[in-house]
Motif scaffolding. Structure first.
Motif, PDB file in Angstrom:
ATOM      1  N   TYR A  72      13.744  -2.493   8.630  1.00  0.00           N
ATOM      2  CA  TYR A  72      14.890  -2.526   7.721  1.00  0.00           C
ATOM      3  C   TYR A  72      14.491  -2.995   6.321  1.00  0.00           C
ATOM      4  N   SER A  73      13.549  -3.939   6.265  1.00  0.00           N
ATOM      5  CA  SER A  73      13.152  -4.474   4.958  1.00  0.00           C
ATOM      6  C   SER A  73      12.463  -3.432   4.090  1.00  0.00           C
ATOM      7  N   LEU A  74      11.856  -2.436   4.704  1.00  0.00           N
ATOM      8  CA  LEU A  74      11.119  -1.435   3.940  1.00  0.00           C
ATOM      9  C   LEU A  74      12.028  -0.615   3.029  1.00  0.00           C
ATOM     10  N   VAL A  75      13.272  -0.391   3.444  1.00  0.00           N
ATOM     11  CA  VAL A  75      14.176   0.437   2.637  1.00  0.00           C
ATOM     12  C   VAL A  75      14.514  -0.243   1.319  1.00  0.00           C
ATOM     13  N   VAL A  76      14.346  -1.548   1.248  1.00  0.00           N
ATOM     14  CA  VAL A  76      14.608  -2.275   0.006  1.00  0.00           C
ATOM     15  C   VAL A  76      13.310  -2.565  -0.752  1.00  0.00           C
TER      16      VAL A  76
ATOM     17  N   PRO B 136       0.810  -1.226   0.000  1.00  0.00           N
ATOM     18  CA  PRO B 136       0.000   0.000   0.000  1.00  0.00           C
ATOM     19  C   PRO B 136       0.836   1.266   0.000  1.00  0.00           C
ATOM     20  N   VAL B 137       1.989   1.237   0.683  1.00  0.00           N
ATOM     21  CA  VAL B 137       2.866   2.418   0.680  1.00  0.00           C
ATOM     22  C   VAL B 137       3.382   2.682  -0.730  1.00  0.00           C
ATOM     23  N   GLY B 138       3.739   1.613  -1.441  1.00  0.00           N
ATOM     24  CA  GLY B 138       4.207   1.769  -2.810  1.00  0.00           C
ATOM     25  C   GLY B 138       3.132   2.345  -3.713  1.00  0.00           C
ATOM     26  N   LEU B 139       1.885   1.885  -3.545  1.00  0.00           N
ATOM     27  CA  LEU B 139       0.779   2.433  -4.322  1.00  0.00           C
ATOM     28  C   LEU B 139       0.617   3.916  -4.066  1.00  0.00           C
ATOM     29  N   ALA B 140       0.699   4.315  -2.790  1.00  0.00           N
ATOM     30  CA  ALA B 140       0.574   5.735  -2.449  1.00  0.00           C
ATOM     31  C   ALA B 140       1.712   6.546  -3.056  1.00  0.00           C
ATOM     32  N   CYS B 141       2.926   5.978  -3.056  1.00  0.00           N
ATOM     33  CA  CYS B 141       4.079   6.697  -3.613  1.00  0.00           C
ATOM     34  C   CYS B 141       3.962   6.869  -5.124  1.00  0.00           C
ATOM     35  N   VAL B 142       3.382   5.882  -5.793  1.00  0.00           N
ATOM     36  CA  VAL B 142       3.179   5.993  -7.244  1.00  0.00           C
ATOM     37  C   VAL B 142       2.037   6.946  -7.549  1.00  0.00           C
TER      38      VAL B 142
ATOM     39  N   PRO C 130      10.008  11.697   0.901  1.00  0.00           N
ATOM     40  CA  PRO C 130      10.023  11.597   2.367  1.00  0.00           C
ATOM     41  C   PRO C 130       9.916  10.171   2.890  1.00  0.00           C
ATOM     42  N   VAL C 131       9.133   9.321   2.206  1.00  0.00           N
ATOM     43  CA  VAL C 131       9.036   7.922   2.628  1.00  0.00           C
ATOM     44  C   VAL C 131      10.396   7.243   2.507  1.00  0.00           C
ATOM     45  N   LEU C 132      11.078   7.484   1.387  1.00  0.00           N
ATOM     46  CA  LEU C 132      12.394   6.890   1.187  1.00  0.00           C
ATOM     47  C   LEU C 132      13.392   7.411   2.209  1.00  0.00           C
ATOM     48  N   TRP C 133      13.288   8.689   2.543  1.00  0.00           N
ATOM     49  CA  TRP C 133      14.192   9.285   3.539  1.00  0.00           C
ATOM     50  C   TRP C 133      13.962   8.660   4.912  1.00  0.00           C
ATOM     51  N   ILE C 134      12.696   8.493   5.299  1.00  0.00           N
ATOM     52  CA  ILE C 134      12.377   7.926   6.613  1.00  0.00           C
ATOM     53  C   ILE C 134      12.883   6.485   6.720  1.00  0.00           C
ATOM     54  N   THR C 135      12.627   5.677   5.690  1.00  0.00           N
ATOM     55  CA  THR C 135      13.071   4.277   5.737  1.00  0.00           C
ATOM     56  C   THR C 135      14.593   4.180   5.758  1.00  0.00           C
TER      57      THR C 135
END
Length: 235
Positions: A91-95, A39-45, A53-58
């Motif tokens: 940690y897995s979210l950053v990848v 769902p986070v990926g869908l929101a980012c797209v 900001p999501v990438l920075w936080i992760t």
């Protein structure tokens, strides 16, 4: 003389039990990370401005040493598996998040336009059209996240977490039995290779439309940004 598979009784677990506990603590966080990343990926797209900001936080979360994470969580979750699995999930979210975003963005515009013309809504199009096409990119990120998680579980033994292969490392020092340390390292590496092979097979099942030559060309490579965390730099 103690053998390679002779596990001390004070570990309160057999060799198979240590492997089972290790895989549980390694794979559950990756699965939860994948479920969060979709769902986070869908929101980012859908809303491109939130992706940086999501990438920075992760990335910031990934930069926090695992030992520090464990110590902070002990006050809330105690010396439990949860204390180990929460950081591994983060940690897995950053990848995985960049893998999902890159995979969905790689879907041809003609495909999206055709799905929209057929009246397929955003969520349904994401699940039935975009994600299946994005499987190779997502699986590449998932393989990196899984290997990293399997290696990092061993660090949890430093805070007293029981039931994982990392306990063989601390026990090796306690009893002056280097074979236990070798056992831990070799078994962890074998598990990572086996799980990676299973993920490759899963990708083949999920992408029957992909030519075998493309699978071979993409094997062992990943365009997913982000460092791979290892026990050496975990703490």
């Amino acid at each position: 003389m103690n053998g390679f598979f002779d596990i001390p009784s004070d570990l309160q677990s057999s060799y198979a039990g240590l492997i089972g506990g290790h895989m549980l603590e390694a794979l559950v966080p990756v699965l939860v990370g994948l479920l969060l990343a979709l769902p986070v990926g869908l929101a980012c797209v859908r809303f491109g401005w939130i992706y940086p900001p999501v990438l920075w936080i992760t990335t910031v979360l990934y930069a926090i040493p695992s030992i520090a994470f464990f110590v902070v969580l002990i006050d809330y979750t105690g010396l439990s598996r949860t204390t180990v699995m929460i950081p591994l999930c983060l940690y897995s979210l950053v990848v995985i998040v960049p893998a999902v975003v890159d995979g969905v963005r790689s879907v041809p515009e003609e495909t999206n336009a055709a799905a929209a013309a057929m009246g397929i809504g955003t969520v349904r199009r994401y699940l039935q059209v975009q994600l299946p096409i994005a499987v190779p990119a997502i699986m590449a990120g998932l393989r990196v996240a899984t290997a990293s998680s399997i290696s990092l579980v061993s660090v949890g033994s430093l805070i007293g977490n029981q039931g994982a292969l990392g306990n063989l490392l601390t026990t090796a020092m306690l009893y002056h039995r280097p074979l236990l340390a070798v056992n831990s390292v070799v078994t962890t590496a074998v598990l990572a290779v086996l799980v990676d092979a299973l993920l490759v097979l899963l990708q083949r099942v999920l992408t029957p439309w992909q030519p075998p030559s493309s699978r071979r060309a993409g094997r062992g490579t990943s365009t997913i940004p982000g460092p791979t965390r290892t026990p050496e730099n975990a703490s």
